[in-house]
Design an enzyme around this catalytic site. Structure first.
Site, PDB file in Angstrom:
ATOM      1  N   SER A 631       0.866  -1.182   0.000  1.00 20.43           N
ATOM      2  CA  SER A 631       0.000   0.000   0.000  1.00 20.43           C
ATOM      3  C   SER A 631       0.898   1.226   0.000  1.00 20.43           C
ATOM      4  O   SER A 631       1.711   1.404   0.919  1.00 20.43           O
ATOM      5  CB  SER A 631      -0.921   0.010   1.217  1.00 20.43           C
ATOM      6  OG  SER A 631      -1.727   1.167   1.215  1.00 20.43           O
ATOM      7  N   ARG A 632       0.749   2.073  -1.023  1.00 23.53           N
ATOM      8  CA  ARG A 632       1.723   3.144  -1.241  1.00 23.53           C
ATOM      9  C   ARG A 632       1.406   4.415  -0.455  1.00 23.53           C
ATOM     10  O   ARG A 632       2.320   5.142  -0.097  1.00 23.53           O
ATOM     11  CB  ARG A 632       1.790   3.472  -2.736  1.00 23.53           C
ATOM     12  CG  ARG A 632       2.276   2.305  -3.583  1.00 23.53           C
ATOM     13  CD  ARG A 632       2.470   2.700  -5.027  1.00 23.53           C
ATOM     14  NE  ARG A 632       2.945   1.580  -5.827  1.00 23.53           N
ATOM     15  CZ  ARG A 632       2.161   0.778  -6.542  1.00 23.53           C
ATOM     16  NH1 ARG A 632       0.849   0.994  -6.554  1.00 23.53           N
ATOM     17  NH2 ARG A 632       2.660  -0.217  -7.228  1.00 23.53           N
ATOM     18  N   VAL A 633       0.149   4.713  -0.233  1.00 22.57           N
ATOM     19  CA  VAL A 633      -0.194   5.996   0.399  1.00 22.57           C
ATOM     20  C   VAL A 633      -0.981   5.827   1.685  1.00 22.57           C
ATOM     21  O   VAL A 633      -1.263   6.800   2.362  1.00 22.57           O
ATOM     22  CB  VAL A 633      -1.018   6.874  -0.579  1.00 22.57           C
ATOM     23  CG1 VAL A 633      -0.210   7.209  -1.805  1.00 22.57           C
ATOM     24  CG2 VAL A 633      -2.325   6.207  -0.953  1.00 22.57           C
TER      25      VAL A 633
END
Length: 813
Positions: A631-633
């Site tokens: 999950s990047r953000v």
């Protein structure tokens, strides 16, 4: 004997000049009426045709006016030249009677040649009256001769159309009438110039409209297509029609077309010169037979049918449609509003679960919901967005702890068939039930749902794309059983639907979610799945003869998915602060994540959760592969308490994944490695879940595991350990038995009161979301409580459970 001098009576005939003048005036009046009719006709039709047709219509009408003006000018000049010469008297005699000049002379000249006196006639009128003047010799005679002359004139019988009168008009009357004609000519000239100026202005405005609308300026094609239009318009103008019939005439070619061919759900049609890409058209003026324009060519268009193509034939009519505001050009729209909640609808907005709804719900949806939204809408820009800062809880502990998701994020669910992708998305919808608890009851009481709406509510949309009917029904039954349909809307198109309907389904669901986002709410949408969406679009593109690319997908398939997923965003506070969180689902083949569609969507989204089929077959559900998921953000939106707890759990889980293969070896294992393996097995059992977990349970489970309170508990009994911990009655007994020594007696009284009055989970859920875990463990004395509970469970419950399991195994042996 005195002679009586008198001018002979002459008959007053309608001369050729008078007839020509009257004809000329009639021509001028008819020209003027045609000019006005053409002006009216142009105004009436200018709104119905495109600007290019108007420009050509102006040119043809202006040429017609110029030609009429030239004819009028030539006629007037001819009349002016006629008046410069004397008129021949023979022109004023009737053609059907054989009269001679002798009939108009005295009787003494009757037998003489009348041509001798022809030169003695002098014209004294305006082309309609004349006199005969004789010499003195002809005027002298006796009274008898004069009486005979009178009798001669009395006996003459002429037709009634000729009048007899004495000439009493002045000699300058012709000059006055000539001046009047000149004035009339000048007035007509001025009117002609004014009309010409008006048409020049109209031509300029139509030219500007052509530039503004970026229309094609192919003169050859335009002249061929518009020649028939201008000819018919001029014919109507010359005939004096004030209103031209539109239906069925070539004037309609800009908004009207004909079916040329039908093949595999694609219609080739002519006409429809002003139609736009992505516009809806109807066949035979029936609103239930629709098509979507997806290809524009020079002379034809290609339309993908949204209904059964068997209802149309070659030669049928195709019409453009008007939108709700009355403007020509209708694009796909869908009903939006709070009334769509609890409904299962298709792409057209028709309710499919009418049997489960009350009459009040159906009436409010069909008659009170008047707001519509375009299905194809541009994604919000950077200025209107905001960073992801608010967490979105899915109820799945492994995701909320390791791969947190924020409101406005796009998290991809990717995996093989039957690995639990849809189940994970439905679990996220069910987890919002606690947030939307005010929306669960009012529908059954026939009350308006808008009376219970709050800004913190999360509204969910499930978009089923190309799914089986049984799968859609199973999802609907689960949501209905859990009372989750009260805040959810299902938009579906089954695998038996046309490819165009499957293509439109995710756009319809996104338009509904954007309505809630713009109202300031947090919305959540599931695309199940985009693989079927890509296949449906590929089918349409191949039927439309578009060049195929990698895996036969068209070149714009990346744009199709990116334009759809970019509409999920977190809006800034000036625009309401709402958000739209999306879970797109992609199905892989044999775990291959490097194929075309998965790599495209992975590059578009803000992270992915990979579901492994091997873990699923081992019974580890949800079968989330920790190494391939990311999950990047979402970490910036994660809760502080769960972030501090999950940090240690990640390290323990990664160490276990490195040593997971060593458990199958029969040799002795180092105690430190054995401890890591036991912790990992315990975490694996903890992360197994079938139902969504409240936030406070995730905190308690994570904290107890990370702090080591469960190290002595066997992995087989860890599930029972937490079930007893979260049992409300059992926990109250522990609180009263342990006599927890709170630092402040007031907190003890408050906690006891809240635990008795309110449900236990609501109390702790509130505490853990507001306060960080470091403060809560001191205030509520978690360490003391969990240590005492773990000792009791290990000393009393676990031995009994071990004996029970041994007996059970013995029975099976």
């Amino acid at each position: 004997m005195s002679t009586r001098e008198r001018k002979p009576r002459t008959r007053r005939a309608k001369s050729n000049s008078e007839i020509n003048i009257n004809n000329n005036l009639n021509v001028s009046s008819s020209i003027q009426s045609q000019i006005e009719a053409s002006h009216i006709q142009f105004d009436d039709t200018s709104n119905l045709f495109n600007e290019k047709a108007c420009s050509y219509l102006n040119e043809q009408t202006l040429n017609f006016l110029k030609q009429a003006g030239r004819q009028q000018n030539e006629e007037l000049e001819r009349l002016m030249n006629e008046f410069e010469f004397e008129y021949d008297a023979s022109d004023y005699l009737p053609e059907d009677e054989e009269d001679t000049y002798a009939d108009y002379l005295p009787i003494e000249y009757e037998n003489e040649n009348a041509n001798e006196y022809e030169n003695e006639y002098e014209y004294e009128g305006e082309g309609e009256e004349f006199d005969f003047e004789f010499d003195d010799e002809g005027s002298e005679g006796s009274e008898d001769e004069e009486d005979e002359e009178e009798d001669l004139f009395d006996d003459i019988d002429l037709p009634e159309e000729y009048e007899y009168e004495y000439i009493t008009e002045p000699e300058d009357e012709f000059e006055n009438e000539y001046e009047e004609l000149e004035k009339v000519y000048e007035e007509l000239e001025k009117e002609y110039e004014e009309l010409a100026n008006e048409y020049e202005e109209l031509e300029e405005t139509t030219t500007r409209n052509l530039v503004s609308h970026h229309l094609d300026e192919d003169e050859n094609i335009a002249s061929m297509s518009m020649q028939h239009v201008t000819n018919d318009v001029l014919t109507d103008l010359e005939a004096g029609y004030s209103n031209t019939s539109i239906a069925g005439s070539p004037l309609e070619s800009v908004n009207y077309g004909k079916v040329l061919s039908i093949k595999d759900g694609v219609v080739h049609a002519s006409g429809l010169e002003t139609v736009c890409f992505g516009e809806l058209v109807c066949f035979n003026n029936q609103k239930d037979i629709l098509g979507l324009v997806l290809t524009l060519r020079r002379k034809t268009v290609e339309i993908v049918m949204l209904s059964n193509e068997k209802t149309i034939q070659i030669g049928d009519s195709i019409y453009r449609m008007e939108d709700n505001s009355g403007n020509m050009g209708c694009f796909p729209t869908v009903k939006v509003g709070y009334e769509v909640l609890g409904k299962h609808i298709n792409v057209f907005g028709h309710v499919l679960n009418e049997e489960d709804l009350s009459t009040h719900d159906l009436l409010s949806y069909y008659y009170l919901t008047n707001e519509t939204r375009s299905v194809f809408k541009k994604a919000p820009g950077i200025i209107s967005r905001e960073p992801v800062t608010y967490p979105f809880y899915t109820g799945i502990q492994l995701i909320d702890a390791f791969f947190p998701i924020g409101c406005g994020q796009r998290e991809l669910l990717i995996g093989d068939k039957f690995t639990g992708k849809t189940t994970m998305a439905i679990t996220a919808i069910l987890n919002q039930k606690e947030t939307n608890k005010e929306l669960i009851y009012p529908i059954h009481h026939d009350e308006r749902l808008t009376n219970f709406i709050k800004k913190e509510h999360v509204f969910c949309i499930y978009a089923g794309i190309g799914q089986r009917r049984s799968s859609i029904l199973r999802v609907y039954n689960v949501l209905k059983k859990e009372n989750a349909m009260n805040y959810t809307c299902i938009v579906s198109s089954t695998s038996s639907c046309k490819a165009a309907l499957q293509y439109l389904t995710p756009y319809v669901g996104t338009a509904i979610g954007e309505y809630f986002m713009e109202k300031g709410h947090n919305a959540f949408i599931v695309y199940d799945d985009l693989t079927n969406h890509a296949v449906a679009y590929r089918q349409m593109a191949l039927l439309l003869r578009r060049p195929p690319g990698r895996e036969a997908f068209p070149g714009d398939i990346f744009y199709i998915h990116s334009s759809l997923l970019e509409r999920s965003a977190q809006m800034n506070k000036n625009l309401g602060g709402g958000s739209l969180t999306s879970f797109p689902i992609i199905e892989t083949q044999c775990g291959d994540v490097s194929s075309y569609i998965p790599t495209n969507v992975i590059s578009i989204t803000d992270g992915q959760i990979y579901l492994d089929s091997n873990l699923f077959n081992k019974g580890i559900r949800p079968a989330i592969h920790v190494g391939l998921s990311v999950s990047r953000v979402g970490s910036s939106a994660q809760n502080v308490s769960i972030k501090s707890v999950s940090r240690k759990l990640k390290i323990q889980m990664s160490d276990f994944n490195k040593l997971v293969g060593s458990t199958s070896i029969n040799t002795d294992v180092d105690p430190a490695l054995a401890n890591i393996i036991s912790i990992g097995l315990r975490l694996r059992e903890i992360f197994k879940q079938r139902n969504p977990r409240p936030f406070y349970q995730q905190i308690m489970i994570g904290y107890s595991s990370a702090a080591g309170f469960t190290n002595k508990i066997s992995p087989h009994f860890i599930t029972l350990y937490y079930k007893l911990l979260f049992n409300q009655a059992f926990t109250r007994q522990l609180i009263s038995k342990f006599e927890l020594n709170f630092k402040q007696k007031e907190l003890l009284y408050v906690c006891e009161y809240l635990a008795r009055v309110h449900p236990f989970n609501n109390l702790y859920d509130f505490y853990f979301k507001v306060f960080p875990i470091e403060k809560l463990k001191d205030i509520l004395q978690f360490d003391y409580f969990l240590s005492r509970y773990s000792k009791i469970f290990f000393a009393q419950f676990q031995p009994r459970l071990d004996k029970f399991l041994k007996r059970k195994k013995a029975l099976f042996v």
